[in-house]
Motif scaffolding. Sequence first.
Motif, PDB file in Angstrom:
ATOM      1  N   UNK A 105       0.815  -1.215   0.000  1.00  0.00           N
ATOM      2  CA  UNK A 105       0.000   0.000   0.000  1.00  0.00           C
ATOM      3  C   UNK A 105       0.852   1.269   0.000  1.00  0.00           C
ATOM      4  N   UNK A 106       2.163   1.092   0.054  1.00  0.00           N
ATOM      5  CA  UNK A 106       3.051   2.246   0.115  1.00  0.00           C
ATOM      6  C   UNK A 106       3.244   2.787   1.517  1.00  0.00           C
ATOM      7  N   UNK A 124       8.748  11.677   7.703  1.00  0.00           N
ATOM      8  CA  UNK A 124       7.382  12.026   8.089  1.00  0.00           C
ATOM      9  C   UNK A 124       6.533  12.451   6.895  1.00  0.00           C
ATOM     10  N   UNK A 125       7.175  12.768   5.766  1.00  0.00           N
ATOM     11  CA  UNK A 125       6.434  13.212   4.588  1.00  0.00           C
ATOM     12  C   UNK A 125       6.607  12.256   3.397  1.00  0.00           C
ATOM     13  N   UNK A 126       6.746  10.961   3.706  1.00  0.00           N
ATOM     14  CA  UNK A 126       6.838   9.936   2.669  1.00  0.00           C
ATOM     15  C   UNK A 126       5.419   9.498   2.309  1.00  0.00           C
ATOM     16  N   UNK A 127       5.002   9.774   1.093  1.00  0.00           N
ATOM     17  CA  UNK A 127       3.621   9.496   0.683  1.00  0.00           C
ATOM     18  C   UNK A 127       3.428   8.032   0.316  1.00  0.00           C
ATOM     19  N   UNK A 128       2.232   7.501   0.644  1.00  0.00           N
ATOM     20  CA  UNK A 128       1.875   6.146   0.222  1.00  0.00           C
ATOM     21  C   UNK A 128       1.165   6.188  -1.130  1.00  0.00           C
ATOM     22  N   UNK A 129       0.555   5.090  -1.535  1.00  0.00           N
ATOM     23  CA  UNK A 129      -0.079   5.034  -2.864  1.00  0.00           C
ATOM     24  C   UNK A 129      -1.236   6.019  -3.002  1.00  0.00           C
ATOM     25  N   UNK A 130      -1.859   6.330  -1.862  1.00  0.00           N
ATOM     26  CA  UNK A 130      -2.991   7.268  -1.886  1.00  0.00           C
ATOM     27  C   UNK A 130      -2.546   8.719  -1.736  1.00  0.00           C
ATOM     28  N   UNK A 131      -1.223   8.925  -1.640  1.00  0.00           N
ATOM     29  CA  UNK A 131      -0.702  10.271  -1.476  1.00  0.00           C
ATOM     30  C   UNK A 131      -0.678  10.752  -0.032  1.00  0.00           C
ATOM     31  N   UNK A 132      -1.009   9.853   0.917  1.00  0.00           N
ATOM     32  CA  UNK A 132      -1.025  10.235   2.334  1.00  0.00           C
ATOM     33  C   UNK A 132       0.344  10.013   2.976  1.00  0.00           C
ATOM     34  N   UNK A 133       0.799  10.983   3.737  1.00  0.00           N
ATOM     35  CA  UNK A 133       2.045  10.858   4.501  1.00  0.00           C
ATOM     36  C   UNK A 133       1.725  10.367   5.904  1.00  0.00           C
ATOM     37  N   UNK A 182       7.417  13.676  -0.214  1.00  0.00           N
ATOM     38  CA  UNK A 182       8.089  12.744  -1.125  1.00  0.00           C
ATOM     39  C   UNK A 182       7.020  11.893  -1.797  1.00  0.00           C
ATOM     40  N   UNK A 183       6.867  12.026  -3.090  1.00  0.00           N
ATOM     41  CA  UNK A 183       5.831  11.302  -3.825  1.00  0.00           C
ATOM     42  C   UNK A 183       6.097   9.800  -3.809  1.00  0.00           C
ATOM     43  N   UNK A 184       5.020   9.034  -3.867  1.00  0.00           N
ATOM     44  CA  UNK A 184       5.148   7.575  -3.903  1.00  0.00           C
ATOM     45  C   UNK A 184       5.798   7.128  -5.207  1.00  0.00           C
ATOM     46  N   UNK A 185       6.732   6.188  -5.086  1.00  0.00           N
ATOM     47  CA  UNK A 185       7.360   5.583  -6.254  1.00  0.00           C
ATOM     48  C   UNK A 185       7.279   4.078  -6.119  1.00  0.00           C
ATOM     49  N   UNK A 186       6.616   3.459  -7.063  1.00  0.00           N
ATOM     50  CA  UNK A 186       6.474   2.002  -7.036  1.00  0.00           C
ATOM     51  C   UNK A 186       7.783   1.371  -7.505  1.00  0.00           C
TER      52      UNK A 186
END
Length: 448
Positions: A99-100, A126-135, A162-166
Amino acid sequence: MEDIFHWCREGNAIQMRLWLDEVEHDMNQGDDHGFSPLHWCAKEGHTKLVDMLLQRGARVNATNMGDDIPLHLAAAHGHKEIVIMLLKEKSDVNATNEHGNSALHYACFWSYEDICEELINYGALVLLANKDGDTPLDKAKPVLAKQLHDFAESNGQELKKISFKDQSWLGLKTRSRDATLSRFKGINATDLDLHSKLAVSSSGETWRGRWQKNDIIAKILNIRNLTARISRDFNEEFPKLRIFSHPNILPIIGACNTPLNLIVINQYMPRGSLFNLLHGAAGVVVDTSQAVRFALDIARGMAYLHSLEKILPIYYLNSHHVMIDDDLTARINMGDAKFSFQERGRIFQPQWMAPEALQRKPADINWEACDMWSFAICIWELSTREIPFSGFSPMECGSKIALEGLRIKIPMGTLFHLSKLIQICMNEDPGKRPKFEMVIPILDKMKR
């Protein structure tokens, strides 16, 4: 098969210890969902069992089928002491699952303030985003989010989302091993799909293939006349090489005994041997720090082998026989051991062998001391990134080592402590060479 996963969930320390003491049991195997024993113990909060598994070398960053590492589960269930133990063992604090989400996402969601701060102390973003863009801060309640924002800032974090990167396609995840690898001994040859011949040597052919949905390496032994006695000896000896209970040993996972062939099966290691890593066309750079870690892994594996009752097959230590796991762990390959019915007197890689091993009868050799000499050559190889005695053929090399005093030369600029260790381990008097358990603390200090 005993239900190791049930004992982990229950926290049954006695059964766990007894199970782990059996060399054939693989502490890094996963259940049907990829949960390893460490996953379950971390999830259930069994601190002493987590400590036991970590001391025995359980993989701290192994992932289950949902890409959770044990740190995810410990953080999500509020087990602060276990979180700290995992972080101290180099758990990847910013590892993300399918899920990121990182461990900090879960700690923030459940408002485990003290765990959040521990994770941030170890570098959790603390600002690492998951797949939904939530940190993680988006998952926390406002008061906690503000507090953690300020705490991260005081720790020097650059507070930029930090945007999610798969990265799942990169194949960097270290999966818990399939339990079938440690359940089966005898394998039907018709179940093997051997699709690529990798090498042909005097000892046999090496193939890459598949078995039970696992990538494997199959070694077809070169036996001129497969008699009933050889077949019987093989059946007695190969189970002794199924040593799953140490992280620096690569066990035989099974074998095939057919009327025409004897086949030894290993887990496939994508990085190949230490020799190939150091000298192959890929040109992988192994810095001094990684070289020391490899040396420490080899020493730990050899110390463990020497602690066991003497196994029948003979093992010659050299960089060809050390495999590198996907997490850069060096593992002694039991698939390269020699069986009693193979040609013991013939030496094909003398560059790594002690002079007395090339001069005396096997019964008159102190093999543990010879292993220490071979280990010194491996350290030299790690230090110099050169192939020992590359200017000679194997026959010339063996003759010169045994009869003419040919020895490796330690080049100027070699790290002093490594240079000294090589000299100590290559003492011309076998009785004055150290034991592996004496070398481990030295390398452990050098690693820090």
